[in-house]
Design a protein around this motif. Sequence first.
Motif, PDB file in Angstrom:
ATOM      1  N   HIS A 144     -64.033 156.718  54.712  1.00  0.00           N
ATOM      2  CA  HIS A 144     -64.181 156.537  56.159  1.00  0.00           C
ATOM      3  C   HIS A 144     -63.217 155.469  56.662  1.00  0.00           C
ATOM      4  CE1 HIS A 144     -67.321 159.251  57.212  1.00  0.00           C
ATOM      5  NE2 HIS A 144     -68.268 158.674  56.488  1.00  0.00           N
ATOM      6  N   VAL A 145     -63.159 154.351  55.941  1.00  0.00           N
ATOM      7  CA  VAL A 145     -62.284 153.268  56.374  1.00  0.00           C
ATOM      8  C   VAL A 145     -60.821 153.634  56.121  1.00  0.00           C
ATOM      9  CG1 VAL A 145     -61.914 150.792  56.298  1.00  0.00           C
ATOM     10  CG2 VAL A 145     -64.141 151.700  55.707  1.00  0.00           C
ATOM     11  N   ALA A 146     -60.546 154.212  54.952  1.00  0.00           N
ATOM     12  CA  ALA A 146     -59.168 154.586  54.613  1.00  0.00           C
ATOM     13  C   ALA A 146     -58.593 155.562  55.619  1.00  0.00           C
ATOM     14  CB  ALA A 146     -59.120 155.177  53.207  1.00  0.00           C
ATOM     15  N   ASN A 147     -59.425 156.423  56.191  1.00  0.00           N
ATOM     16  CA  ASN A 147     -58.975 157.388  57.195  1.00  0.00           C
ATOM     17  C   ASN A 147     -58.963 156.813  58.610  1.00  0.00           C
ATOM     18  OD1 ASN A 147     -58.605 160.475  56.359  1.00  0.00           O
ATOM     19  ND2 ASN A 147     -60.022 159.513  54.927  1.00  0.00           N
ATOM     20  N   VAL A 179     -70.874 155.747  60.015  1.00  0.00           N
ATOM     21  CA  VAL A 179     -69.617 155.116  60.403  1.00  0.00           C
ATOM     22  C   VAL A 179     -69.885 154.266  61.642  1.00  0.00           C
ATOM     23  CG1 VAL A 179     -67.219 155.486  61.075  1.00  0.00           C
ATOM     24  CG2 VAL A 179     -68.332 157.092  59.560  1.00  0.00           C
ATOM     25  N   ARG A 180     -69.602 152.992  61.528  1.00  0.00           N
ATOM     26  CA  ARG A 180     -69.776 152.095  62.664  1.00  0.00           C
ATOM     27  C   ARG A 180     -68.412 151.569  63.115  1.00  0.00           C
ATOM     28  NH1 ARG A 180     -75.099 148.402  60.972  1.00  0.00           N
ATOM     29  NH2 ARG A 180     -76.540 150.174  60.721  1.00  0.00           N
ATOM     30  N   PRO A 181     -68.180 151.457  64.407  1.00  0.00           N
ATOM     31  CA  PRO A 181     -66.886 150.935  64.874  1.00  0.00           C
ATOM     32  C   PRO A 181     -66.737 149.464  64.518  1.00  0.00           C
ATOM     33  CG  PRO A 181     -68.399 151.221  66.719  1.00  0.00           C
ATOM     34  CD  PRO A 181     -69.078 151.830  65.526  1.00  0.00           C
ATOM     35  N   ASP A 232     -67.709 163.066  58.372  1.00  0.00           N
ATOM     36  CA  ASP A 232     -68.257 163.549  57.098  1.00  0.00           C
ATOM     37  C   ASP A 232     -67.646 164.890  56.713  1.00  0.00           C
ATOM     38  OD1 ASP A 232     -69.774 161.317  56.884  1.00  0.00           O
ATOM     39  OD2 ASP A 232     -71.713 162.295  57.117  1.00  0.00           O
ATOM     40  N   TYR A 233     -67.550 165.786  57.680  1.00  0.00           N
ATOM     41  CA  TYR A 233     -66.940 167.094  57.398  1.00  0.00           C
ATOM     42  C   TYR A 233     -65.491 166.929  56.930  1.00  0.00           C
ATOM     43  CZ  TYR A 233     -70.697 170.017  59.369  1.00  0.00           C
ATOM     44  OH  TYR A 233     -71.888 170.675  59.600  1.00  0.00           O
ATOM     45  N   ALA A 234     -64.802 165.917  57.454  1.00  0.00           N
ATOM     46  CA  ALA A 234     -63.394 165.725  57.118  1.00  0.00           C
ATOM     47  C   ALA A 234     -63.203 165.204  55.697  1.00  0.00           C
ATOM     48  CB  ALA A 234     -62.741 164.775  58.123  1.00  0.00           C
ATOM     49  N   ILE A 235     -64.098 164.314  55.239  1.00  0.00           N
ATOM     50  CA  ILE A 235     -63.841 163.639  53.961  1.00  0.00           C
ATOM     51  C   ILE A 235     -64.662 164.161  52.796  1.00  0.00           C
ATOM     52  CG2 ILE A 235     -63.130 161.528  55.129  1.00  0.00           C
ATOM     53  CD1 ILE A 235     -65.822 160.314  54.388  1.00  0.00           C
TER      54      ILE A 235
END
Length: 433
Positions: free
Chosen positions: A85-88, A212-214, A107-110
Amino acid sequence: MDRDTTVLGAMSSTGAVHPRIARQRTELVLSQPFFGALALRLNVREDPTAKTFWVDGETLGYCPGYLDSLSDLELRGVIAHEVLHVANGHCWRQGAGDPKRWNDACDYAINPIVLSSGMVLPKGLLVDPRYTGKSAEEIYGLLTQDEKQKQNQPQPQPQAPEPQPQAPPLQQESSSGPPSQSNQKPGGSKRPQPGQQPEQPADNNPGSFGEVRPYKGSDKPVKEAEWKVAVTQAAKAAAMRGKLPGDLQAMAGEAVRPVVDWRAVLHRFAQQSSPTDYSFAMPNRRYLHLGFYLPALHTPAMGDAVFVRDSSGSVFDETQAQFDAEILTVFHSLKPARLIVMDCDTRVTQVQIFERGDSPEIMPVRGGGGTAFADPFNRVAQDGMNPAFLVYLTDMVGKFPAVGPHYAVLWASTTPLARARKAPFGETVEVMC
């Protein structure tokens, strides 16, 4: 002191790293160095208020009860999942979107990348072949469209219950009746038996095992840049050890690719396309009193500003709305002779024309169907329009004209440029909303 403590003696803000997390981070360092190197950059914090895990670009938070429910392999996969999540850049790019939908899109992306790396994730994870290889923004748009389509579908009207036959007035219900009757609620569902848990509603999001939190820090640009450097270094180190799968290599390259603000490109393109030159017809007044007759910067009347919106349904509503806002900004700042907004699928389906000085209200997109790009250019020629430039918002999937026009063209691509079809003429910018 055991191996885990020796290798990973990092301390979080609230104490030592949970031994199971420390152990699985060690395993990642040894077996999956890309994930392991990046996992060490995150502080680890116990958070009893969390439901599962969460990450915000700086901290990896976890619910101790949920952690205990995971096997070692699942825990390792969840840590890798949060790292991706962070790397992306998912912690930097959420914006004002719906947090839950953004989390699902990420989530679907990674998740396919984690699985293709040979790791295990908890059951019920979010995976869909339709989204494989797409960015979180693309998936978010697709999820948004799906949700709106569901809302627009007519809801089934509840049917009135059929009247039940009435028992004779003096007849009593037997206490020895069948259990299937005595344990029925009026709505038809069974009453829970003693010692039996009542039925719980189905989880609407069973695949979410992390949030995922901003990132909230004031140094967001610095933190984002640091992570891009870290991703590049981790990818190089893993590749040198022969432990960087193809999916991870592609992801790392995409994650560190510079992101260009398409709005800035649009305004720069529009300004450069407007005629501006020095002319002696209007001398520079600043130097007349000195006896110097110098040319002044002269901006003649600008031609038409033409914007075309792909109305085939492949461009999402949120993107269309943001594009419309930028159209109005260009109109008010550059003051073209006319603002012309066309909608086109295979043919032009709607044309809106606004004169200089108008207060335009752009109507919703009209159309649906396939995609072909030639008709708006034909319409410009047939109707005698005088474009200073033309901007075309599209996913770039369609048939292009064979020959470019004499005026400047900007293709605003909603498909990442690495995967978008190349236009035979004009400039192309990637639109990320």
